[in-house]
Design a protein around this motif. Structure first.
Motif, mmCIF file in Angstrom:
data_model
loop_
_atom_site.group_PDB
_atom_site.id
_atom_site.type_symbol
_atom_site.label_atom_id
_atom_site.label_comp_id
_atom_site.label_asym_id
_atom_site.label_seq_id
_atom_site.Cartn_x
_atom_site.Cartn_y
_atom_site.Cartn_z
ATOM 1 N N GLN A 7 26.561 35.077 34.164
ATOM 2 C CA GLN A 7 27.534 36.170 34.121
ATOM 3 C C GLN A 7 27.803 36.630 32.699
ATOM 4 O O GLN A 7 27.905 37.831 32.426
ATOM 5 C CB GLN A 7 28.832 35.727 34.798
ATOM 6 C CG GLN A 7 29.872 36.838 34.920
ATOM 7 C CD GLN A 7 31.136 36.356 35.605
ATOM 8 O OE1 GLN A 7 31.490 35.185 35.536
ATOM 9 N NE2 GLN A 7 31.826 37.257 36.282
ATOM 10 N N VAL A 8 27.923 35.670 31.769
ATOM 11 C CA VAL A 8 28.226 36.027 30.383
ATOM 12 C C VAL A 8 26.967 36.485 29.645
ATOM 13 O O VAL A 8 26.931 37.577 29.066
ATOM 14 C CB VAL A 8 28.865 34.827 29.646
ATOM 15 C CG1 VAL A 8 29.055 35.153 28.165
ATOM 16 C CG2 VAL A 8 30.201 34.470 30.280
ATOM 17 N N ASN A 9 25.937 35.667 29.665
ATOM 18 C CA ASN A 9 24.762 35.915 28.827
ATOM 19 C C ASN A 9 23.898 37.069 29.308
ATOM 20 O O ASN A 9 23.238 37.721 28.503
ATOM 21 C CB ASN A 9 23.905 34.652 28.733
ATOM 22 C CG ASN A 9 24.575 33.548 27.945
ATOM 23 O OD1 ASN A 9 25.757 33.605 27.655
ATOM 24 N ND2 ASN A 9 23.811 32.530 27.607
ATOM 25 N N ILE A 10 23.892 37.304 30.607
ATOM 26 C CA ILE A 10 23.119 38.426 31.154
ATOM 27 C C ILE A 10 24.042 39.547 31.623
ATOM 28 O O ILE A 10 23.893 40.702 31.220
ATOM 29 C CB ILE A 10 22.219 37.968 32.317
ATOM 30 C CG1 ILE A 10 21.245 36.901 31.847
ATOM 31 C CG2 ILE A 10 21.449 39.159 32.894
ATOM 32 C CD1 ILE A 10 20.339 37.346 30.723
ATOM 33 N N GLY A 11 25.003 39.214 32.462
ATOM 34 C CA GLY A 11 25.906 40.255 32.964
ATOM 35 C C GLY A 11 26.680 40.937 31.859
ATOM 36 O O GLY A 11 26.759 42.166 31.795
ATOM 37 N N GLY A 12 27.258 40.148 30.963
ATOM 38 C CA GLY A 12 28.022 40.721 29.861
ATOM 39 C C GLY A 12 27.157 41.533 28.914
ATOM 40 O O GLY A 12 27.563 42.606 28.446
ATOM 41 N N MET A 13 25.967 41.044 28.647
ATOM 42 C CA MET A 13 25.071 41.768 27.753
ATOM 43 C C MET A 13 24.600 43.068 28.403
ATOM 44 O O MET A 13 24.467 44.102 27.737
ATOM 45 C CB MET A 13 23.884 40.890 27.361
ATOM 46 C CG MET A 13 23.016 41.497 26.270
ATOM 47 S SD MET A 13 21.891 40.315 25.494
ATOM 48 C CE MET A 13 23.022 39.436 24.392
ATOM 49 N N PHE A 14 24.352 43.034 29.712
ATOM 50 C CA PHE A 14 23.964 44.248 30.438
ATOM 51 C C PHE A 14 25.074 45.293 30.374
ATOM 52 O O PHE A 14 24.820 46.469 30.105
ATOM 53 C CB PHE A 14 23.638 43.914 31.896
ATOM 54 C CG PHE A 14 23.231 45.105 32.714
ATOM 55 C CD1 PHE A 14 21.898 45.454 32.832
ATOM 56 C CD2 PHE A 14 24.183 45.891 33.361
ATOM 57 C CE1 PHE A 14 21.525 46.566 33.584
ATOM 58 C CE2 PHE A 14 23.816 46.994 34.105
ATOM 59 C CZ PHE A 14 22.479 47.335 34.225
ATOM 60 N N ILE A 15 26.311 44.868 30.634
ATOM 61 C CA ILE A 15 27.449 45.804 30.623
ATOM 62 C C ILE A 15 27.588 46.465 29.253
ATOM 63 O O ILE A 15 27.734 47.689 29.147
ATOM 64 C CB ILE A 15 28.745 45.082 31.022
ATOM 65 C CG1 ILE A 15 28.708 44.715 32.516
ATOM 66 C CG2 ILE A 15 29.972 45.947 30.714
ATOM 67 C CD1 ILE A 15 29.814 43.766 32.943
ATOM 68 N N ALA A 16 27.541 45.667 28.184
ATOM 69 C CA ALA A 16 27.687 46.227 26.840
ATOM 70 C C ALA A 16 26.545 47.180 26.511
ATOM 71 O O ALA A 16 26.761 48.265 25.947
ATOM 72 C CB ALA A 16 27.751 45.101 25.812
#
Length: 233
Positions: free
Chosen positions: A100-109
């Motif tokens: 969630q953080v390393n992929i999801g968060g990076m995708f959102i940003a």
């Protein structure tokens, strides 16, 4: 004044990078969950803009990007290592959190930065993703972290390709053993770990960000000279 947004700006590589860019005269949007640390940095630099947000929260991140406005560079940095262990020892909840953080968060940003850069005038900008040496050569017992960092490389390549039509460049910096709070845990479990000053990573990001629009550092590796990168394992 050039502008950059940095995720994970409250500590470690993100905080060090924010300081380097602020000293270089950039307007810096500071994204992290710990608002007090962002405010402390903003108290020292007039061009620092604290934007407290969780990278996994689409609404909060959207508000941060809208508040910041014109964007020249995104340093897509926020991430976590997660639990150490072989795959059979990893709880699915821990796996999901790292994803969630390393992929999801990076995708959102990246999505929000791409949208801003595509629609602004003049069009274009640069996205710099924080990868890792683990995107190429994993550490033992790092299945969650390593899987995400391989995915970051795929994200970087796709953004590089899709961004060409809009003047959006994308590169990846792969950092090995910079001295941060995260690395202190590794040094405790693995005595003798070779490290480098985190500012070496931060100034490398600045170099990538200051490239002219017609040039791009696609991948950069910066690491402690004597760490066992080639052939480690």
């Amino acid at each position: 004044m050039k502008s950059i947004m940095i995720t994970g700006a409250s500590s470690g590589i993100g905080h060090a990078t924010a300081e380097v860019f602020l000293e270089a005269g950039w307007r810096v949007g500071l994204i992290a969950r710990r608002a007090d640390r962002l405010e402390a940095l903003a108290d020292r630099y007039e061009s620092a803009v604290p934007l407290p947000a969780d990278v996994t929260d689409p609404d909060g991140m959207n508000s941060a990007f809208e508040a910041f406005g014109h964007l020249d560079v995104l340093f897509n940095n926020a991430g976590l290592f997660g639990p150490a262990g072989t795959i059979d020892e990893i709880h699915l909840g821990d796996w999901a959190e790292v994803m969630q953080v390393n992929i999801g968060g990076m995708f959102i940003a990246a999505q929000l930065a791409f949208r801003q850069m595509r629609r602004q005038d003049p069009q274009g900008g640069r996205i710099i993703n924080n990868g890792s040496l683990s995107a190429y050569v994993p550490r033992p017992n790092s299945v969650c972290y390593t899987t995400t960092k391989h995915a970051v490389t795929g994200l970087t390549k796709t953004l590089s390709l899709d961004g060409r039509a809009f003047g959006i460049a994308c590169g990846q910096i792969d950092i090995g053993n910079a001295e941060t709070e995260l690395l202190e845990k590794l040094k405790t479990s693995q005595p003798g770990t070779e490290t480098m000053n985190v500012k070496n990573a931060a100034t490398s990001v600045l170099h990538m960000a200051e490239m002219p629009p017609e040039a791009n550092v696609q991948f950069m590796t910066v690491m402690a000279t004597t760490m066992p990168y080639i052939g480690r394992g």
